[in-house]
Design a protein around this motif. Structure first.
Motif, PDB file in Angstrom:
ATOM      1  N   LEU A  60       0.845  -1.193   0.000  1.00 10.50           N
ATOM      2  CA  LEU A  60       0.000   0.000   0.000  1.00 10.50           C
ATOM      3  C   LEU A  60       0.877   1.239   0.000  1.00 10.50           C
ATOM      4  N   SER A  61       0.738   2.066  -1.011  1.00 12.57           N
ATOM      5  CA  SER A  61       1.402   3.368  -1.056  1.00 12.57           C
ATOM      6  C   SER A  61       0.437   4.384  -0.458  1.00 12.57           C
ATOM      7  N   ASP A  62       0.695   4.772   0.775  1.00 14.34           N
ATOM      8  CA  ASP A  62      -0.270   5.531   1.563  1.00 14.34           C
ATOM      9  C   ASP A  62       0.231   6.959   1.736  1.00 14.34           C
ATOM     10  N   HIS A  63      -0.574   7.928   1.306  1.00 12.88           N
ATOM     11  CA  HIS A  63      -0.198   9.327   1.471  1.00 12.88           C
ATOM     12  C   HIS A  63      -0.628   9.884   2.820  1.00 12.88           C
ATOM     13  N   ASP A  64      -1.429   9.139   3.574  1.00 10.61           N
ATOM     14  CA  ASP A  64      -1.886   9.603   4.881  1.00 10.61           C
ATOM     15  C   ASP A  64      -0.819   9.258   5.920  1.00 10.61           C
ATOM     16  N   ILE A  65       0.022  10.221   6.243  1.00 12.60           N
ATOM     17  CA  ILE A  65       1.131   9.992   7.185  1.00 12.60           C
ATOM     18  C   ILE A  65       0.981  10.882   8.413  1.00 12.60           C
ATOM     19  N   THR A  66      -0.250  11.257   8.725  1.00 17.34           N
ATOM     20  CA  THR A  66      -0.479  12.169   9.842  1.00 17.34           C
ATOM     21  C   THR A  66       0.026  11.582  11.148  1.00 17.34           C
ATOM     22  N   ARG A  67      -0.220  10.313  11.380  1.00 16.85           N
ATOM     23  CA  ARG A  67       0.200   9.705  12.641  1.00 16.85           C
ATOM     24  C   ARG A  67       1.716   9.702  12.778  1.00 16.85           C
ATOM     25  N   GLU A  68       2.430   9.438  11.669  1.00 16.63           N
ATOM     26  CA  GLU A  68       3.876   9.397  11.732  1.00 16.63           C
ATOM     27  C   GLU A  68       4.458  10.779  12.011  1.00 16.63           C
ATOM     28  N   LEU A  69       3.833  11.812  11.482  1.00 18.44           N
ATOM     29  CA  LEU A  69       4.344  13.165  11.670  1.00 18.44           C
ATOM     30  C   LEU A  69       3.934  13.775  12.999  1.00 18.44           C
ATOM     31  N   THR A  70       2.945  13.184  13.666  1.00 16.59           N
ATOM     32  CA  THR A  70       2.511  13.724  14.952  1.00 16.59           C
ATOM     33  C   THR A  70       3.620  13.647  15.982  1.00 16.59           C
ATOM     34  N   ALA A  71       4.382  12.541  15.969  1.00 16.13           N
ATOM     35  CA  ALA A  71       5.477  12.383  16.923  1.00 16.13           C
ATOM     36  C   ALA A  71       6.530  13.463  16.745  1.00 16.13           C
ATOM     37  N   TYR A  72       6.769  13.861  15.511  1.00 14.56           N
ATOM     38  CA  TYR A  72       7.752  14.926  15.269  1.00 14.56           C
ATOM     39  C   TYR A  72       7.237  16.256  15.807  1.00 14.56           C
ATOM     40  N   GLY A  73       5.976  16.565  15.593  1.00 13.54           N
ATOM     41  CA  GLY A  73       5.442  17.823  16.074  1.00 13.54           C
ATOM     42  C   GLY A  73       5.426  17.915  17.585  1.00 13.54           C
ATOM     43  N   GLU A  74       5.259  16.771  18.263  1.00 19.15           N
ATOM     44  CA  GLU A  74       5.224  16.783  19.725  1.00 19.15           C
ATOM     45  C   GLU A  74       6.590  17.051  20.342  1.00 19.15           C
ATOM     46  N   LEU A  75       7.684  16.912  19.581  1.00 22.64           N
ATOM     47  CA  LEU A  75       9.006  17.169  20.120  1.00 22.64           C
ATOM     48  C   LEU A  75       9.289  18.659  20.283  1.00 22.64           C
ATOM     49  N   THR A  76       8.549  19.508  19.599  1.00 22.53           N
ATOM     50  CA  THR A  76       8.768  20.950  19.669  1.00 22.53           C
ATOM     51  C   THR A  76       8.199  21.480  20.979  1.00 22.53           C
ATOM     52  N   ILE A  77       9.089  21.855  21.889  1.00 25.97           N
ATOM     53  CA  ILE A  77       8.640  22.299  23.213  1.00 25.97           C
ATOM     54  C   ILE A  77       8.727  23.806  23.371  1.00 25.97           C
TER      55      ILE A  77
END
Length: 501
Positions: free
Chosen positions: A75-92
């Motif tokens: 499956l070539s999936d363009h929905d990567i919101t969950r994977e990018l959420t972890a990156y956004g949470e690192l910004t403190i």
């Protein structure tokens, strides 16, 4: 009115990572499980590495129990919101750094026509996911000697707890076979199984936020809106239409990792998963009873020999070709210990109704370069679509649909997507995209000894831009002392690069 679509879905319940499925219109239950694979990166690897991974897939096919059903889903999936959420949470920290991090995530989530185009191939941000499903048919629950009585729900649950260990044995076999070659796998939990089923049954629809009710059948809770069914496939109003394509003819010869190799498309070399924003390929494999399959092959060979001499036309070449081909199959299976399998290859094209026709033609043309003649299902599209759903493949229903081909296990191993150019992202601190559009993590400071970084490139290659970007990403997690040391080092490196070093 036709019967509701959920009544035709096989999903009953998902308990402790094991899916309880309805078998053959409710005649008896079956069990299934889903694993996500992390294929080995073969970019730049020698040909022996491709053969080694193909041999691992072949060993897997040899060790599966007879009458089991295996699915490989790419499956070539363009929905990567969950994977990018972890990156956004690192910004403190707030302010400019958070703005830059948010813009990066928003840019990576953009798919559409792609971030840019290189030699006619659109560069899109997506994740390539590979799933493996195994479905077993253990002995049905006892009817206490009353052959006319269907088993009670209590009998079914007692049977479920008694035979669930068979799924654990299959999982141990997968681990022993695949992990030795570097192929990682993880079993999907009940929540992840439901999310995957939702993704297939509701394309282009966000995940449901409604909690699942345990006292209701799972299949009655997986559809978010009315789904229309016709001969070509299924559609959800004017939003999206799903059309299945089937490989009506398989190539005479196969090659290791043939679906994952780069091919010439115009002026560029690309793999199939690089050409389309949402390409879904499904391989359905039925492990036949080898004694019955071998008997059928010999019977077919005998009929070909009897038809070699036509009393009217004399010697017929076509039956001689069939006989020679069957002799080669018997020699390979009986002499080398390989297996006979029933294998079918499908592609699911999901797009808006105005684009589904052109996209299905493009997918069929691209796969045709591998030697597979892909045809669109114009009559039994919904039945084929159900066979392509995760854990939806039922060999008994396939005997009516008749879209599979008898294939030797070595050729089937060449089809399966255990090779790849992609890996999981993990929890990123420095987030970038690979040359294939996959989010990759990069953290030079996660090692115990501090590494050295060397930035090289011609004038205008982007050295200063990269160092500035690395400083901003390191600044996002300034609360970590290791990250602070790395940020300070990159800050000095920025001035060194700006000074012409």
């Amino acid at each position: 009115d036709a019967e509701p679509l959920p009544d035709h879905l096989p999903y009953l319940a998902c308990v402790d990572e094991v899916v309880l499925l309805q078998d053959r219109d409710g005649d008896g239950p079956s069990l299934g499980a889903i694993w996500e694979l992390d294929p080995v990166s073969v970019e730049g690897a020698p040909e022996d590495r491709w053969k080694q991974l193909t041999q691992a897939a072949h060993d897997l096919l040899l060790r599966l129990p007879e009458e089991a059903a295996l699915q490989a889903i790419l499956l070539s999936d363009h929905d990567i919101t969950r994977e990018l959420t972890a990156y956004g949470e690192l910004t403190i920290s707030d302010g400019f750094v958070r703005t830059v991090s948010t813009d990066r995530v928003r840019l990576y989530q953009h798919h559409g026509a792609g971030l840019f185009t290189h030699k006619g191939v659109a560069f899109r941000c997506r994740r390539v996911r590979i799933y493996c499903t195994v479905r077993l048919w253990p002995r049905s629950p006892s009817s206490h000697g009353l052959f006319w009585r269907r088993p009670w729900p209590t009998d079914t649950w007692e049977w479920f707890h008694a035979v669930r260990h068979q799924i654990a044995q299959v999982e141990q076999m997968l681990v022993d076979t695949l992990q030795l070659c570097g192929i990682g796998l993880r079993r999907l939990s009940a929540d992840h199984v439901k999310a995957l089923l939702w993704r297939f049954l509701n394309p282009h629809t966000p995940d449901t936020v409604t909690p699942y009710r345990e006292h209701c059948l799972l299949r009655e809770q997986l559809l978010t809106a009315r789904t229309d069914v016709d001969g070509t496939g299924v559609s959800r109003g004017q939003d999206v239409t799903v059309i299945p394509l089937t490989a009506m003819e398989h190539p005479a010869e196969t090659q290791e990792g043939m679906f994952m190799r780069e091919l010439e498309f115009g002026e560029a070399r690309a793999a199939l998963v690089d050409l389309f924003p949402e390409l879904c390929l499904v391989w359905n494999v039925h492990v036949l009873n080898q004694q019955l399959a071998f008997t059928a092959i010999k019977r077919h060979k005998t009929m070909a020999w009897l038809n070699t001499l036509d009393p009217v036309r004399g010697f017929t070449v076509e039956h001689q070709v069939i006989q020679d081909d069957l002799e080669a199959v018997i020699g390979e299976v009986f002499g080398s210990g390989h297996r006979l399998l029933r294998t079918s290859v499908h592609a699911l094209v999901a797009a808006a109704p105005s684009l589904v026709e052109s996209q299905s033609t493009q997918v069929a043309s691209a796969i045709g370069r591998l030697g597979f003649r892909m045809d669109r299902e114009d009559i039994i599209g919904p039945s084929v679509w159900r066979q392509c759903l995760p854990l939806g493949y039922d060999p008994e229903a396939e005997s009516i649909v008749r879209r599979s081909h008898r294939v030797v296990s070595t050729n089937t191993a060449d089809f399966l997507p255990v090779h790849g150019y992609f890996r999981g992202m993990g929890a990123p601190r420095f987030l970038y995209l690979s040359r294939r559009g996959e989010p990759v993590r990069f953290d030079p400071y996660e090692a115990a000894p501090a590494p050295h970084i060397f930035v090289a490139g011609v004038t205008g290659a982007g050295k200063s831009v990269w160092v500035t970007d690395a400083i901003l990403q390191a600044r996002a997690g300034i609360g970590d002392r290791r990250c602070y040391r790395g940020w300070f080092g990159l800050f000095l490196l920025r001035f060194w690069v700006a000074a012409g070093g």
